[in-house]
Design a protein around this motif. Sequence first.
Motif, PDB file in Angstrom:
ATOM      1  N   UNK A 113       0.828  -1.181  -0.080  1.00  0.00           N
ATOM      2  CA  UNK A 113      -0.099  -0.182  -0.012  1.00  0.00           C
ATOM      3  C   UNK A 113       0.769   1.326   0.066  1.00  0.00           C
ATOM      4  N   UNK A 114       2.062   1.096   0.347  1.00  0.00           N
ATOM      5  CA  UNK A 114       2.842   2.313   0.607  1.00  0.00           C
ATOM      6  C   UNK A 114       4.011   2.197  -0.766  1.00  0.00           C
ATOM      7  N   UNK A 115       3.431   2.293  -1.874  1.00  0.00           N
ATOM      8  CA  UNK A 115       4.190   2.054  -3.092  1.00  0.00           C
ATOM      9  C   UNK A 115       4.285   3.480  -3.841  1.00  0.00           C
ATOM     10  N   UNK A 118      -0.275   6.400  -3.694  1.00  0.00           N
ATOM     11  CA  UNK A 118      -1.482   7.257  -2.813  1.00  0.00           C
ATOM     12  C   UNK A 118      -0.736   8.496  -2.229  1.00  0.00           C
ATOM     13  N   UNK A 119      -0.783   9.510  -2.573  1.00  0.00           N
ATOM     14  CA  UNK A 119      -0.248  10.814  -2.281  1.00  0.00           C
ATOM     15  C   UNK A 119      -0.499  11.021  -0.825  1.00  0.00           C
ATOM     16  N   UNK A 141      10.953   7.574  -5.499  1.00  0.00           N
ATOM     17  CA  UNK A 141      10.142   6.525  -5.370  1.00  0.00           C
ATOM     18  C   UNK A 141       8.656   6.483  -5.889  1.00  0.00           C
ATOM     19  N   UNK A 142       8.314   7.642  -6.362  1.00  0.00           N
ATOM     20  CA  UNK A 142       6.958   7.753  -6.670  1.00  0.00           C
ATOM     21  C   UNK A 142       6.769   7.468  -8.135  1.00  0.00           C
ATOM     22  N   UNK A 143       5.693   7.308  -8.834  1.00  0.00           N
ATOM     23  CA  UNK A 143       5.507   6.970 -10.254  1.00  0.00           C
ATOM     24  C   UNK A 143       6.295   8.161 -10.987  1.00  0.00           C
ATOM     25  N   UNK A 144       7.016   7.530 -12.062  1.00  0.00           N
ATOM     26  CA  UNK A 144       8.017   8.398 -12.739  1.00  0.00           C
ATOM     27  C   UNK A 144       9.224   8.561 -12.165  1.00  0.00           C
ATOM     28  N   UNK A 145       9.384   8.261 -10.820  1.00  0.00           N
ATOM     29  CA  UNK A 145      10.966   8.287 -10.334  1.00  0.00           C
ATOM     30  C   UNK A 145      11.764   7.125 -10.822  1.00  0.00           C
TER      31      UNK A 145
END
Length: 238
Positions: A113-115, A118-119, A141-145
């Motif tokens: 869940x902590x991927x 979810x901001x 580490x967030x999408x696009x990183x």
Amino acid sequence: MSAIQRKRPASTSKREPEPRSVSSEPPKSGGLFMLAFNIVTWGIVLFFVSSFLITDSWTWGYRGKWVNVNTWIPVSTDTLKKMGRKNRAVLKPIPSAFPQKKQIELTEQELAKYDGTNPSLPVYIAIDGEVFDVTKGKGWYTPGGSYHFFAGRDAARAYATGCFKEHLTHDLRGLGEHQLKSIEHWKKFYDNHHNYFKIGTVKHVPIDPKSPIPASCDKAMPQKPKRQQDDESKGNQK
């Protein structure tokens, strides 16, 4: 007797002043305490002011885990609120160098869940069972990183092999001594980081010893490029 009587000369002797008594009492303990307090206080002030003037930082250039407040309070109230009531039940004391610290134990499903998608939630990664909060580096580490594929999972094997597609698993079977040392290096990197910090562990489902060992990938990516690793260590966000 003579009619003119001689007058007696006035006495010119003066009384000598009495010597003042010198107190033999020792100085009061309160005065010594205040003196010591002032010396220590000014010493601390000079320490930090000199550090800022010389190194442009308050800690003589040190940027490690001990200047990270989360090292001392690894699970903040804000984090607990984001975890929700259901996940608070996984809070368990884990033996460590600081017994008073409370850390969390997550299942693989809870960790997912902590991927970073979810901001409203923190961003976690795991290496060989140890979970780290990397929210302050979420640009990575967030999408696009560059390292989003590490978020929300234990991808310990990929840290050692550089196979960022095939080896996103905690299965370390078949790795050599040098590769295992590499994993330890990355665990220390995150644990001693001035922005990241360990928040607990992940409970893995036991690996079936009869299952095949992950195959080597054809094109292993180099481990974090030196420049990006240095930037991340300095706390820069992409």
